[in-house]
Design an enzyme around this catalytic site. Structure first.
Site, PDB file in Angstrom:
ATOM      1  N   GLU A  92      34.677  39.285  40.662  1.00 23.37           N
ATOM      2  CA  GLU A  92      33.757  38.158  40.820  1.00 23.37           C
ATOM      3  C   GLU A  92      32.664  38.298  39.764  1.00 23.37           C
ATOM      4  O   GLU A  92      32.439  39.383  39.220  1.00 23.37           O
ATOM      5  CB  GLU A  92      33.199  38.214  42.248  1.00 23.37           C
ATOM      6  CG  GLU A  92      32.706  36.944  42.873  1.00 23.37           C
ATOM      7  CD  GLU A  92      33.327  35.645  42.434  1.00 23.37           C
ATOM      8  OE1 GLU A  92      32.817  35.050  41.474  1.00 23.37           O
ATOM      9  OE2 GLU A  92      34.276  35.185  43.077  1.00 23.37           O
ATOM     10  N   LYS A  93      32.001  37.238  39.442  1.00 19.36           N
ATOM     11  CA  LYS A  93      30.925  37.281  38.462  1.00 19.36           C
ATOM     12  C   LYS A  93      29.569  37.279  39.154  1.00 19.36           C
ATOM     13  O   LYS A  93      29.469  36.660  40.209  1.00 19.36           O
ATOM     14  CB  LYS A  93      31.052  36.115  37.490  1.00 19.36           C
ATOM     15  CG  LYS A  93      31.005  34.759  38.167  1.00 19.36           C
ATOM     16  CD  LYS A  93      31.495  33.692  37.243  1.00 19.36           C
ATOM     17  CE  LYS A  93      31.714  32.407  37.936  1.00 19.36           C
ATOM     18  NZ  LYS A  93      32.452  32.407  39.180  1.00 19.36           N
ATOM     19  N   PRO A  94      28.614  37.958  38.626  1.00 18.43           N
ATOM     20  CA  PRO A  94      28.732  38.917  37.525  1.00 18.43           C
ATOM     21  C   PRO A  94      29.478  40.159  37.994  1.00 18.43           C
ATOM     22  O   PRO A  94      29.487  40.478  39.181  1.00 18.43           O
ATOM     23  CB  PRO A  94      27.279  39.251  37.186  1.00 18.43           C
ATOM     24  CG  PRO A  94      26.519  39.029  38.450  1.00 18.43           C
ATOM     25  CD  PRO A  94      27.235  37.908  39.164  1.00 18.43           C
ATOM     26  N   PHE A 119      36.900  36.003  37.987  1.00 21.87           N
ATOM     27  CA  PHE A 119      37.211  34.801  38.751  1.00 21.87           C
ATOM     28  C   PHE A 119      36.296  33.656  38.317  1.00 21.87           C
ATOM     29  O   PHE A 119      35.130  33.620  38.666  1.00 21.87           O
ATOM     30  CB  PHE A 119      37.023  35.087  40.241  1.00 21.87           C
ATOM     31  CG  PHE A 119      37.680  34.069  41.126  1.00 21.87           C
ATOM     32  CD1 PHE A 119      38.888  34.336  41.719  1.00 21.87           C
ATOM     33  CD2 PHE A 119      37.080  32.849  41.362  1.00 21.87           C
ATOM     34  CE1 PHE A 119      39.499  33.412  42.544  1.00 21.87           C
ATOM     35  CE2 PHE A 119      37.674  31.911  42.181  1.00 21.87           C
ATOM     36  CZ  PHE A 119      38.885  32.190  42.775  1.00 21.87           C
ATOM     37  N   PHE A 120      36.849  32.754  37.546  1.00 18.43           N
ATOM     38  CA  PHE A 120      36.178  31.513  37.187  1.00 18.43           C
ATOM     39  C   PHE A 120      36.990  30.404  37.840  1.00 18.43           C
ATOM     40  O   PHE A 120      38.178  30.261  37.542  1.00 18.43           O
ATOM     41  CB  PHE A 120      36.129  31.316  35.669  1.00 18.43           C
ATOM     42  CG  PHE A 120      35.174  32.252  34.989  1.00 18.43           C
ATOM     43  CD1 PHE A 120      33.824  31.942  34.910  1.00 18.43           C
ATOM     44  CD2 PHE A 120      35.618  33.437  34.435  1.00 18.43           C
ATOM     45  CE1 PHE A 120      32.930  32.801  34.295  1.00 18.43           C
ATOM     46  CE2 PHE A 120      34.720  34.297  33.818  1.00 18.43           C
ATOM     47  CZ  PHE A 120      33.386  33.979  33.744  1.00 18.43           C
TER      48      PHE A 120
END
Length: 154
Positions: A92-94, A119-120
């Site tokens: 996951e971001k960040p 994950f975008f």
């Protein structure tokens, strides 16, 4: 059979994005869920029709890849365990709380020799996936895409 994914996390993003997303990807199979709160993990697993893992180590021994749907500091602490077990990671971001920690995690991915992706949610929309495929075929290894939304306009 496909790639068996374990999901780490039990919150909104895990239940509304990661779990349903993994269930829709051809060649992927949501094998089970582990979370720091066993009751929430059991509830989400039941809703998804998959197993609940009693421990992160139990999940790591039963899957090929791990999807992280947790806060950056938790992901930063747990992802190295998945990498040490030789598991592919969907981050996951960040990916971490600092640039130094992110660089360390990237180095661990390289050292483990596994695949990783951040994950975008729009990454696999057909138009974006086609753009990435066309440019990857041309020898590109990285690209930056900027999306703008009128929803943020004054």
């Amino acid at each position: 059979m496909g790639i068996r994914f374990g999901l780490v996390g039990t919150g909104h993003w895990a239940s509304s994005v990661h779990a349903p997303g993994l269930r829709r990807v051809p060649g992927a199979r949501l094998a089970g869920i582990w979370g720091r709160d066993p009751a929430k993990a059991a509830s989400l697993a039941a809703a998804q029709g998959v197993e609940t893992f009693a421990s992160l180590d139990a999940m790591l021994s039963a899957v090929d890849a791990v999807s992280f749907a947790v806060a950056p500091d938790v992901q930063e602490a747990l992802a190295p365990r998945a990498l040490a077990a030789g598991r592919h990671v969907l981050l996951e971001k960040p990916i971490a709380t600092t640039a130094r920690a992110a660089a360390a995690l990237a180095a661990q991915v390289d050292a483990a020799g596994v695949a990783s992706v951040v994950f975008f949610i729009r990454r696999f929309v057909p138009e974006i996936a086609d753009f990435v495929a066309r440019h990857h075929a041309g020898g590109w290894r990285e690209a930056e895409v900027e999306l703008r939304s009128a929803a943020l306009a004054p």
